[in-house]
Design an enzyme around this catalytic site. Structure first.
Site, PDB file in Angstrom:
ATOM      1  CG  ASP A  53      41.132  23.407  -1.492  1.00 24.61           C
ATOM      2  OD1 ASP A  53      42.335  23.554  -1.255  1.00 24.61           O
ATOM      3  OD2 ASP A  53      40.635  23.507  -2.641  1.00 24.61           O
ATOM      4  CB  ILE A  54      37.563  26.724  -3.864  1.00 21.75           C
ATOM      5  CG1 ILE A  54      36.312  27.275  -4.499  1.00 21.75           C
ATOM      6  CG2 ILE A  54      38.673  26.534  -4.878  1.00 21.75           C
ATOM      7  CD1 ILE A  54      36.459  28.709  -4.996  1.00 21.75           C
ATOM      8  CB  VAL A  76      47.796  30.042  -2.893  1.00 23.18           C
ATOM      9  CG1 VAL A  76      47.480  31.360  -2.188  1.00 23.18           C
ATOM     10  CG2 VAL A  76      46.644  29.631  -3.808  1.00 23.18           C
ATOM     11  CG  HIS A 103      48.202  26.932   1.655  1.00 24.12           C
ATOM     12  ND1 HIS A 103      48.976  27.776   0.892  1.00 24.12           N
ATOM     13  CD2 HIS A 103      47.955  25.853   0.876  1.00 24.12           C
ATOM     14  CE1 HIS A 103      49.174  27.241  -0.298  1.00 24.12           C
ATOM     15  NE2 HIS A 103      48.588  26.060  -0.332  1.00 24.12           N
ATOM     16  CG  HIS A 152      46.574  21.417   1.219  1.00 20.38           C
ATOM     17  ND1 HIS A 152      45.631  21.658   0.237  1.00 20.38           N
ATOM     18  CD2 HIS A 152      47.687  22.088   0.847  1.00 20.38           C
ATOM     19  CE1 HIS A 152      46.163  22.445  -0.692  1.00 20.38           C
ATOM     20  NE2 HIS A 152      47.410  22.721  -0.351  1.00 20.38           N
TER      21      HIS A 152
HETATM   22  P1  5GP Z   1      48.615  24.848  -3.239  1.00 20.54           P
HETATM   23  O1  5GP Z   1      48.731  24.214  -4.585  1.00 20.54           O
HETATM   24  O2  5GP Z   1      49.123  26.261  -3.251  1.00 20.54           O
HETATM   25  O3  5GP Z   1      49.218  24.014  -2.142  1.00 20.54           O
HETATM   26  O4  5GP Z   1      47.077  24.851  -2.881  1.00 20.54           O
HETATM   27  C1  5GP Z   1      46.241  25.938  -3.082  1.00 20.54           C
HETATM   28  C2  5GP Z   1      44.844  25.477  -2.760  1.00 20.54           C
HETATM   29  O5  5GP Z   1      44.023  26.605  -2.672  1.00 20.54           O
HETATM   30  C3  5GP Z   1      44.229  24.547  -3.809  1.00 20.54           C
HETATM   31  O6  5GP Z   1      43.871  23.311  -3.208  1.00 20.54           O
HETATM   32  C4  5GP Z   1      43.010  25.322  -4.309  1.00 20.54           C
HETATM   33  O7  5GP Z   1      41.902  24.516  -4.580  1.00 20.54           O
HETATM   34  C5  5GP Z   1      42.749  26.285  -3.171  1.00 20.54           C
HETATM   35  N1  5GP Z   1      42.145  27.542  -3.602  1.00 20.54           N
HETATM   36  C6  5GP Z   1      42.539  28.330  -4.626  1.00 20.54           C
HETATM   37  N2  5GP Z   1      41.767  29.422  -4.718  1.00 20.54           N
HETATM   38  C7  5GP Z   1      40.853  29.319  -3.696  1.00 20.54           C
HETATM   39  C8  5GP Z   1      39.783  30.162  -3.273  1.00 20.54           C
HETATM   40  O8  5GP Z   1      39.499  31.218  -3.831  1.00 20.54           O
HETATM   41  N3  5GP Z   1      39.070  29.735  -2.194  1.00 20.54           N
HETATM   42  C9  5GP Z   1      39.357  28.568  -1.537  1.00 20.54           C
HETATM   43  N4  5GP Z   1      38.595  28.260  -0.490  1.00 20.54           N
HETATM   44  N5  5GP Z   1      40.361  27.766  -1.920  1.00 20.54           N
HETATM   45  C10 5GP Z   1      41.105  28.132  -2.995  1.00 20.54           C
END
Ligand code: 5GP
Length: 124
Positions: free
Chosen positions: A35-36, A105, A109, A111
């Site tokens: 994760d970034i 996103v 996915h 985590h």
């Molecule tokens: P969500 O809120 O959708 O469950 O989590 C999306 C995750 O994607 C977040 O933890 C965010 O930090 C990660 N993320 C968003 N953009 C990128 C990216 O460009 N690269 C990586 N490696 N992680 C990302």
């Protein structure tokens, strides 16, 4: 089931190689990368290569091969990180979906969070 997949989402771009990522593992149907914005010492995202929006979409629509590959990949990563409770200190998996789940996103996915005490499951 009537999900519409947005192929401009950031993980779709990562899968197409348009955006770099810190790959942890890649298999036939699955990609895992760091994760970034890590929320723990280990914060790995595991995604299917197929166009699935949420966990329920994946569960309902992915092939058996995709589902098996995804979960085997997840298990292998936990073992390689050394975080399984039989050998390490444990981990948490989270998959946010939709508005109440605060999913940013729209590509399914998982985590994997590990490497520190993670507190209670929910704060509110
Ligand atoms: P969500 O809120 O959708 O469950 O989590 C999306 C995750 O994607 C977040 O933890 C965010 O930090 C990660 N993320 C968003 N953009 C990128 C990216 O460009 N690269 C990586 N490696 N992680 C990302």
């Amino acid at each position: 089931m009537s999900y519409t997949y947005d192929d401009q989402n950031i993980f779709a771009k990562i899968l197409r190689g348009e955006i770099p990522n810190g790959t942890v593992k890649e298999t036939e149907h699955t990609l895992a990368f760091n994760d970034i914005q890590p929320q723990a010492p280990h914060h790995v995202l595991v995604i299917p290569k197929g166009a699935y929006v949420t966990a329920d979409h994946f569960a309902a629509s992915a092939s058996d091969a995709e589902i098996a590959d995804f979960w085997r990949c997840f298990g292998t990563i936990c073992g390689e990180l050394g975080v399984t409770p039989d050998q390490g200190d444990g981990y948490r998996i989270i998959s946010n979906a939709g508005q109440n789940g605060v999913q940013d996103v729209p590509h399914f996915h998982l985590h994997i969070l590990a490497g520190r005490p993670l507190g209670r499951m929910l704060n509110s």
